[in-house]
Design an enzyme around this catalytic site. Structure first.
Site, PDB file in Angstrom:
ATOM      1  N   ASP A 134      13.111  27.637 -40.932  1.00 15.13           N
ATOM      2  CA  ASP A 134      14.030  27.617 -42.066  1.00 15.13           C
ATOM      3  C   ASP A 134      15.390  27.103 -41.617  1.00 15.13           C
ATOM      4  O   ASP A 134      16.036  27.705 -40.752  1.00 15.13           O
ATOM      5  CB  ASP A 134      14.146  29.044 -42.619  1.00 15.13           C
ATOM      6  CG  ASP A 134      14.921  29.115 -43.913  1.00 15.13           C
ATOM      7  OD1 ASP A 134      16.000  28.512 -43.991  1.00 15.13           O
ATOM      8  OD2 ASP A 134      14.445  29.791 -44.844  1.00 15.13           O
ATOM      9  N   GLY A 135      15.825  25.992 -42.198  1.00 22.82           N
ATOM     10  CA  GLY A 135      17.100  25.410 -41.802  1.00 22.82           C
ATOM     11  C   GLY A 135      18.283  26.305 -42.079  1.00 22.82           C
ATOM     12  O   GLY A 135      19.248  26.328 -41.308  1.00 22.82           O
ATOM     13  N   ASP A 152      19.172  17.056 -45.201  1.00 23.32           N
ATOM     14  CA  ASP A 152      18.361  16.210 -46.086  1.00 23.32           C
ATOM     15  C   ASP A 152      17.093  16.964 -46.456  1.00 23.32           C
ATOM     16  O   ASP A 152      15.982  16.456 -46.330  1.00 23.32           O
ATOM     17  CB  ASP A 152      18.036  14.895 -45.370  1.00 23.32           C
ATOM     18  CG  ASP A 152      17.394  13.875 -46.294  1.00 23.32           C
ATOM     19  OD1 ASP A 152      17.579  13.982 -47.527  1.00 23.32           O
ATOM     20  OD2 ASP A 152      16.705  12.969 -45.784  1.00 23.32           O
TER      21      ASP A 152
END
Length: 268
Positions: A134-135, A152
């Site tokens: 998970d960013g 992005d």
């Protein structure tokens, strides 16, 4: 230059369907191949990534050229973190053109990562890592600071809420080294776009600029944890100097357009 693998043949594609992986539901993307280009999709109406089969390292979608504008503000990054792999266009371009830079790519959808070889994304090595995760969680507690952050991250529903919240952009600011640069790709025509843009401005104390991509369906917001962004501080030649001739030729017109877009910025 890094050698590129032989492209495998693929069928034209199939419908995207949610599938469970690691206990979560992820939409499985599909690939379309017309013999000249290979593209990644979650739905028929949305293009996630496109690759020229004969030049897999080139940037084929206009907003990716705009996102590389981070080099105007940070010409020699030593470290980049990216949220959202997609077809890997930006990741492999940076890997090829910035050989002295370490790059970490976060992608939470394992079905996307599974297609990395189909899109010629390099294998993990000492300076390039694609990680499943998970960013937003990663940005909340990075192991080290970064010179550049590229955001992005999209799914089949568009912009995930966790990647455009105020805490997330605050975390991005904190994850940058002094002088570091954030580049965020947003849908320009989304009704929430003004809210997201304001959050980035707030997190970076107003030191941010919006640059619509040439097709204007996407907008890239650049923000800096450093000196105020100003076209007077940008040296186009220095931003392109480390790239090979092919990349310089591809990026120079877009970089010139970005600088022109910034022409009305007030220098403080």
């Amino acid at each position: 230059m890094t050698p590129w693998p032989t492209l495998p043949d693929l069928p034209p594609g199939m419908s995207a369907t949610p599938e469970r992986a690691h206990g979560q539901d992820f939409t499985k993307p599909y690939v379309h191949d017309d013999g000249q280009a290979r593209s990644l999709h979650f739905t028929k109406g949305e293009l996630q990534s496109r690759m020229n089969r004969h030049s897999p390292w080139q940037l084929e979608v206009d907003y990716t050229l705009t996102m590389m504008g981070f080099l105007l503000l940070q010409p020699a990054p030593a470290s980049i973190a990216m949220v959202g792999l997609g077809g890997g266009s930006l990741a492999k371009f940076c890997y090829r053109q910035l050989p002295e830079c370490r790059m970490t790519v976060l992608e939470n959808n394992p079905h996307v990562i599974a297609l990395r070889r189909d899109f010629c994304v390099p294998d993990n090595d000492a300076r390039f890592q694609v990680m499943e995760g998970d960013g937003a969680v990663f940005m909340a507690s990075p192991a080290a600071g970064f010179d550049v952050l590229l955001i992005d991250g999209f799914d089949h529903e568009g912009q995930p809420a966790a990647l455009c919240s105020q805490p997330f952009y605050d975390d991005c600011f904190a994850a940058l080294n002094p002088g570091g640069v954030l580049a965020v790709n947003l849908h320009y025509d989304d009704s929430n776009y003004p809210v997201w843009a304001e959050r980035i401005l707030r997190s970076f104390g107003g030191n941010a600029v919006e640059v619509p991509a040439p097709e204007k369906s996407n907008c890239i917001i650049f923000a800096s944890r450093g000196a105020p962004i100003s076209p007077r501080r940008i040296r186009l030649h220095a931003s392109l100097a480390r790239l090979d001739g092919e990349a310089r030729a591809q990026l120079k017109p877009e970089f010139a357009r970005i600088v022109w877009t910034m022409k009305d910025l007030d220098e403080t």
